[in-house]
Design a protein around this motif. Sequence first.
Motif, PDB file in Angstrom:
ATOM      1  N   UNK A 123     -61.893  72.223  24.555  1.00 34.97           N
ATOM      2  CA  UNK A 123     -60.989  73.318  24.231  1.00 34.97           C
ATOM      3  C   UNK A 123     -60.011  72.937  23.121  1.00 34.97           C
ATOM      4  N   UNK A 124     -59.597  71.664  23.085  1.00 35.29           N
ATOM      5  CA  UNK A 124     -58.701  71.213  22.014  1.00 35.29           C
ATOM      6  C   UNK A 124     -59.394  71.330  20.652  1.00 35.29           C
ATOM      7  N   UNK A 125     -60.666  70.969  20.599  1.00 35.39           N
ATOM      8  CA  UNK A 125     -61.413  71.086  19.340  1.00 35.39           C
ATOM      9  C   UNK A 125     -61.609  72.556  18.946  1.00 35.39           C
ATOM     10  N   UNK A 126     -61.899  73.398  19.918  1.00 31.61           N
ATOM     11  CA  UNK A 126     -62.041  74.832  19.636  1.00 31.61           C
ATOM     12  C   UNK A 126     -60.714  75.389  19.132  1.00 31.61           C
ATOM     13  N   UNK A 127     -59.618  74.908  19.708  1.00 33.56           N
ATOM     14  CA  UNK A 127     -58.297  75.343  19.244  1.00 33.56           C
ATOM     15  C   UNK A 127     -58.068  74.958  17.785  1.00 33.56           C
ATOM     16  N   UNK A 128     -58.588  73.792  17.378  1.00 38.89           N
ATOM     17  CA  UNK A 128     -58.487  73.385  15.968  1.00 38.89           C
ATOM     18  C   UNK A 128     -59.194  74.400  15.071  1.00 38.89           C
ATOM     19  N   UNK A 129     -60.369  74.844  15.504  1.00 40.02           N
ATOM     20  CA  UNK A 129     -61.097  75.859  14.726  1.00 40.02           C
ATOM     21  C   UNK A 129     -60.320  77.167  14.687  1.00 40.02           C
ATOM     22  N   UNK A 130     -59.698  77.503  15.804  1.00 40.01           N
ATOM     23  CA  UNK A 130     -58.924  78.749  15.864  1.00 40.01           C
ATOM     24  C   UNK A 130     -57.733  78.688  14.901  1.00 40.01           C
ATOM     25  N   UNK A 131     -57.090  77.544  14.800  1.00 46.41           N
ATOM     26  CA  UNK A 131     -55.976  77.381  13.867  1.00 46.41           C
ATOM     27  C   UNK A 131     -56.472  77.532  12.429  1.00 46.41           C
ATOM     28  N   UNK A 132     -57.596  76.904  12.123  1.00 48.36           N
ATOM     29  CA  UNK A 132     -58.175  77.056  10.783  1.00 48.36           C
ATOM     30  C   UNK A 132     -58.454  78.524  10.469  1.00 48.36           C
ATOM     31  N   UNK A 133     -59.022  79.218  11.443  1.00 47.13           N
ATOM     32  CA  UNK A 133     -59.309  80.642  11.257  1.00 47.13           C
ATOM     33  C   UNK A 133     -58.014  81.424  11.021  1.00 47.13           C
ATOM     34  N   UNK A 134     -57.004  81.164  11.831  1.00 45.32           N
ATOM     35  CA  UNK A 134     -55.743  81.900  11.716  1.00 45.32           C
ATOM     36  C   UNK A 134     -55.087  81.670  10.353  1.00 45.32           C
ATOM     37  N   UNK A 135     -55.101  80.441   9.882  1.00 43.41           N
ATOM     38  CA  UNK A 135     -54.511  80.131   8.574  1.00 43.41           C
ATOM     39  C   UNK A 135     -55.313  80.814   7.461  1.00 43.41           C
ATOM     40  N   UNK A 136     -56.630  80.744   7.560  1.00 44.70           N
ATOM     41  CA  UNK A 136     -57.472  81.402   6.552  1.00 44.70           C
ATOM     42  C   UNK A 136     -57.247  82.906   6.551  1.00 44.70           C
ATOM     43  N   UNK A 137     -57.117  83.480   7.726  1.00 38.84           N
ATOM     44  CA  UNK A 137     -56.855  84.919   7.836  1.00 38.84           C
ATOM     45  C   UNK A 137     -55.507  85.260   7.205  1.00 38.84           C
ATOM     46  N   UNK A 138     -54.494  84.468   7.529  1.00 35.82           N
ATOM     47  CA  UNK A 138     -53.154  84.699   6.999  1.00 35.82           C
ATOM     48  C   UNK A 138     -53.116  84.598   5.472  1.00 35.82           C
ATOM     49  N   UNK A 139     -53.924  83.694   4.924  1.00 33.55           N
ATOM     50  CA  UNK A 139     -53.928  83.487   3.471  1.00 33.55           C
ATOM     51  C   UNK A 139     -54.960  84.351   2.754  1.00 33.55           C
ATOM     52  N   UNK A 140     -55.697  85.143   3.527  1.00 35.51           N
ATOM     53  CA  UNK A 140     -56.659  86.058   2.928  1.00 35.51           C
ATOM     54  C   UNK A 140     -57.861  85.387   2.300  1.00 35.51           C
TER      55      UNK A 140
END
Length: 108
Positions: free
Chosen positions: A55-72
Amino acid sequence: MNEATGREARQRELIEQALAAYGRGASTLRGLVEDLQALALELRMVPQEWLAGFQAEVNELEVLYAVALDRGVLDALPADYRADADETVHRLEVLLQTLPPPADATEV
């Protein structure tokens, strides 16, 4: 193989397939995160410490996704984002390989 171990083996197989699909470009980062989160909830026969690491590794992917989404930049992930995602996917693949088969999953 009883029903529970068969189901567990199938969940693990689906995780492998989700990781492979992302690796070959057939899945988005968002799709991978959603798939892995849903599949992790269905794992019943894994040690809690293994699940916490997963789950910690999946959370890392989720953070990457969130940052990419925020930056468009979701449509074309920058190389450094993609490299970070690929590294995390690799760690998830290795983690999955360390997991022994579900109890009673092998026929005697």
